[in-house]
Design a protein around this motif. Structure first.
Motif, PDB file in Angstrom:
ATOM      1  N   PHE A 116      27.984  30.202  39.686  1.00  0.00           N
ATOM      2  CA  PHE A 116      28.597  31.479  39.105  1.00  0.00           C
ATOM      3  C   PHE A 116      29.698  31.271  38.244  1.00  0.00           C
ATOM      4  O   PHE A 116      30.146  32.360  37.587  1.00  0.00           O
ATOM      5  N   PHE A 117      30.035  30.121  37.863  1.00  0.00           N
ATOM      6  CA  PHE A 117      30.923  29.951  36.826  1.00  0.00           C
ATOM      7  C   PHE A 117      30.248  29.083  35.578  1.00  0.00           C
ATOM      8  O   PHE A 117      29.710  28.289  35.833  1.00  0.00           O
ATOM      9  N   THR A 118      30.670  29.571  34.188  1.00  0.00           N
ATOM     10  CA  THR A 118      30.371  28.829  33.330  1.00  0.00           C
ATOM     11  C   THR A 118      31.276  27.470  32.931  1.00  0.00           C
ATOM     12  O   THR A 118      32.159  27.507  33.537  1.00  0.00           O
ATOM     13  N   SER A 119      30.767  26.809  31.985  1.00  0.00           N
ATOM     14  CA  SER A 119      31.298  25.615  31.802  1.00  0.00           C
ATOM     15  C   SER A 119      33.017  25.778  31.092  1.00  0.00           C
ATOM     16  O   SER A 119      33.871  25.177  31.443  1.00  0.00           O
ATOM     17  N   ASP A 120      33.166  26.911  30.701  1.00  0.00           N
ATOM     18  CA  ASP A 120      34.581  27.346  30.119  1.00  0.00           C
ATOM     19  C   ASP A 120      35.227  28.395  31.152  1.00  0.00           C
ATOM     20  O   ASP A 120      36.319  28.818  30.641  1.00  0.00           O
ATOM     21  N   GLY A 121      34.661  28.409  32.524  1.00  0.00           N
ATOM     22  CA  GLY A 121      35.482  29.240  33.441  1.00  0.00           C
ATOM     23  C   GLY A 121      35.136  30.608  33.649  1.00  0.00           C
ATOM     24  O   GLY A 121      35.940  31.294  34.537  1.00  0.00           O
ATOM     25  N   LYS A 122      34.492  31.132  32.893  1.00  0.00           N
ATOM     26  CA  LYS A 122      33.920  32.617  32.935  1.00  0.00           C
ATOM     27  C   LYS A 122      32.974  32.707  34.257  1.00  0.00           C
ATOM     28  O   LYS A 122      32.347  31.993  34.512  1.00  0.00           O
ATOM     29  N   LEU A 123      33.263  34.072  34.663  1.00  0.00           N
ATOM     30  CA  LEU A 123      32.353  34.276  35.751  1.00  0.00           C
ATOM     31  C   LEU A 123      31.136  34.889  35.486  1.00  0.00           C
ATOM     32  O   LEU A 123      31.136  36.046  34.696  1.00  0.00           O
ATOM     33  N   LYS A 124      30.091  34.554  35.627  1.00  0.00           N
ATOM     34  CA  LYS A 124      28.485  34.890  35.333  1.00  0.00           C
ATOM     35  C   LYS A 124      28.219  36.251  35.938  1.00  0.00           C
ATOM     36  O   LYS A 124      27.927  37.140  35.265  1.00  0.00           O
ATOM     37  N   SER A 125      28.643  36.418  37.372  1.00  0.00           N
ATOM     38  CA  SER A 125      28.253  37.640  38.018  1.00  0.00           C
ATOM     39  C   SER A 125      29.135  37.635  39.386  1.00  0.00           C
ATOM     40  O   SER A 125      29.457  36.591  39.698  1.00  0.00           O
ATOM     41  N   ILE A 126      29.232  38.642  39.805  1.00  0.00           N
ATOM     42  CA  ILE A 126      29.959  38.875  41.234  1.00  0.00           C
ATOM     43  C   ILE A 126      28.982  38.521  42.072  1.00  0.00           C
ATOM     44  O   ILE A 126      27.872  39.338  42.435  1.00  0.00           O
ATOM     45  N   PRO A 127      29.133  37.671  43.217  1.00  0.00           N
ATOM     46  CA  PRO A 127      28.038  37.489  44.222  1.00  0.00           C
ATOM     47  C   PRO A 127      28.061  38.406  45.162  1.00  0.00           C
ATOM     48  O   PRO A 127      28.935  39.104  45.495  1.00  0.00           O
ATOM     49  N   ALA A 128      26.746  38.559  45.651  1.00  0.00           N
ATOM     50  CA  ALA A 128      26.567  39.788  46.461  1.00  0.00           C
ATOM     51  C   ALA A 128      26.772  39.361  47.831  1.00  0.00           C
ATOM     52  O   ALA A 128      27.365  39.951  48.650  1.00  0.00           O
ATOM     53  N   GLY A 161      39.852  37.749  32.010  1.00  0.00           N
ATOM     54  CA  GLY A 161      39.830  36.566  31.513  1.00  0.00           C
ATOM     55  C   GLY A 161      38.552  35.752  32.119  1.00  0.00           C
ATOM     56  O   GLY A 161      37.877  34.896  31.651  1.00  0.00           O
ATOM     57  N   TYR A 162      38.233  36.347  33.284  1.00  0.00           N
ATOM     58  CA  TYR A 162      37.086  35.778  34.142  1.00  0.00           C
ATOM     59  C   TYR A 162      35.748  36.777  33.920  1.00  0.00           C
ATOM     60  O   TYR A 162      34.436  36.296  33.860  1.00  0.00           O
ATOM     61  N   HIS A 163      35.949  38.228  34.095  1.00  0.00           N
ATOM     62  CA  HIS A 163      34.852  38.872  34.023  1.00  0.00           C
ATOM     63  C   HIS A 163      35.267  40.264  33.533  1.00  0.00           C
ATOM     64  O   HIS A 163      36.269  40.737  33.795  1.00  0.00           O
ATOM     65  N   GLU A 164      34.528  41.204  32.986  1.00  0.00           N
ATOM     66  CA  GLU A 164      34.554  42.373  32.550  1.00  0.00           C
ATOM     67  C   GLU A 164      34.675  43.487  33.555  1.00  0.00           C
ATOM     68  O   GLU A 164      35.595  44.531  33.185  1.00  0.00           O
ATOM     69  N   ASP A 165      34.456  43.303  34.636  1.00  0.00           N
ATOM     70  CA  ASP A 165      34.486  44.399  35.731  1.00  0.00           C
ATOM     71  C   ASP A 165      35.673  44.260  36.672  1.00  0.00           C
ATOM     72  O   ASP A 165      35.572  43.681  37.816  1.00  0.00           O
ATOM     73  N   PHE A 166      36.902  44.451  35.744  1.00  0.00           N
ATOM     74  CA  PHE A 166      38.161  44.246  36.337  1.00  0.00           C
ATOM     75  C   PHE A 166      38.527  45.262  37.580  1.00  0.00           C
ATOM     76  O   PHE A 166      39.173  44.884  38.688  1.00  0.00           O
ATOM     77  N   ALA A 167      37.889  46.324  37.573  1.00  0.00           N
ATOM     78  CA  ALA A 167      38.213  47.429  38.489  1.00  0.00           C
ATOM     79  C   ALA A 167      37.470  46.933  39.854  1.00  0.00           C
ATOM     80  O   ALA A 167      38.310  47.056  40.743  1.00  0.00           O
ATOM     81  N   THR A 168      36.409  46.477  39.797  1.00  0.00           N
ATOM     82  CA  THR A 168      35.655  46.054  41.169  1.00  0.00           C
ATOM     83  C   THR A 168      36.349  44.931  41.884  1.00  0.00           C
ATOM     84  O   THR A 168      36.918  44.740  42.836  1.00  0.00           O
ATOM     85  N   LEU A 169      36.516  44.041  40.892  1.00  0.00           N
ATOM     86  CA  LEU A 169      37.433  42.721  41.143  1.00  0.00           C
ATOM     87  C   LEU A 169      38.677  42.995  41.805  1.00  0.00           C
ATOM     88  O   LEU A 169      39.239  42.261  42.722  1.00  0.00           O
ATOM     89  N   ARG A 170      39.430  43.903  41.199  1.00  0.00           N
ATOM     90  CA  ARG A 170      40.959  44.189  41.454  1.00  0.00           C
ATOM     91  C   ARG A 170      40.579  44.848  43.031  1.00  0.00           C
ATOM     92  O   ARG A 170      41.559  44.466  43.970  1.00  0.00           O
ATOM     93  N   ARG A 171      39.779  45.507  43.145  1.00  0.00           N
ATOM     94  CA  ARG A 171      39.475  45.975  44.712  1.00  0.00           C
ATOM     95  C   ARG A 171      39.191  44.953  45.566  1.00  0.00           C
ATOM     96  O   ARG A 171      39.495  45.167  46.825  1.00  0.00           O
TER      97      ARG A 171
END
Length: 201
Positions: A116-128, A161-171
């Motif tokens: 789920f993480f790229t080599s530079d630490g970005k989150l590819k997708s939020i796991p279901a 810094g990890y993923h664009e969907d900050f609203a979902t991850l914040r919740r």
């Protein structure tokens, strides 16, 4: 700090009217007027107690025009008893454990991090899947500073810094006990209160 937050959560339950509200909301969403009628109190009393329950993340609110509806934060309620137990028994449990289980947990964590993480630490997708999601969330919040008070804007920037969907991850941070929110200020909960992916089958 850890003990204060556990006590604050249980204080929210220490009132008969609030307990009655939660029992009624376990049957489904209700508005304040109906809750007041069923319990035999004024709508203003319901508003007062709802604020306490909301602050402790025990209920959710939604507004439909001029009517506010309340519902249980079911996941939070079911898992807080476990979080409290983990806090109480943490010293005892830390002295035991199985090397085999630890090895399996580490392999699971390594697999999720690679997937789920790229080599530079970005989150590819939020796991279901919940277990994988908790591994991802645990990794992310572990980069935050303990005791620091974050504004919502700061948390949003951190998540982006990890993923664009900050609203979902914040919740998700709030829902799974990683962070505590009060008046727009976010603070890390004690680690003992975090939802533990290791406890899931």
């Amino acid at each position: 700090m850890q003990l204060d937050k556990v006590v604050s959560y249980h204080k929210a339950l220490a009132d008969p009217t609030r307990i009655k509200m939660l029992i009624l909301l376990a049957e489904g969403e209700l508005n304040g007027q109906l809750l007041a009628e069923k319990i035999g109190v004024t709508p203003a009393t319901i508003t007062h107690h709802a604020a306490k329950l909301r602050e402790a993340s025990l209920i959710n609110e939604r507004r439909d025009k001029n009517t506010i509806f309340f519902s249980l934060n079911d996941y939070f309620i079911r898992n807080t008893a476990t979080a409290t137990e983990n806090l109480i028994y943490q010293r005892v449990r830390s002295t035991g454990g199985s090397e085999r289980v630890l090895d399996e947990d580490q392999r699971m964590k390594d697999s999720v991090m690679k997937s789920f993480f790229t080599s530079d630490g970005k989150l590819k997708s939020i796991p279901a899947q919940l277990k994988k999601k908790l591994i991802v969330l645990t990794h992310m919040v572990s980069q935050l500073e303990k005791e620091r008070k974050y504004s919502e804007k700061e948390i949003n920037e951190f998540i982006k810094g990890y993923h664009e969907d900050f609203a979902t991850l914040r919740r998700e941070f709030i829902m799974h006990h990683f962070m505590f929110r009060n008046d727009g200020v976010y603070v890390l909960n004690p680690q003992e209160m975090w939802a533990r992916w290791e406890d899931l089958s």
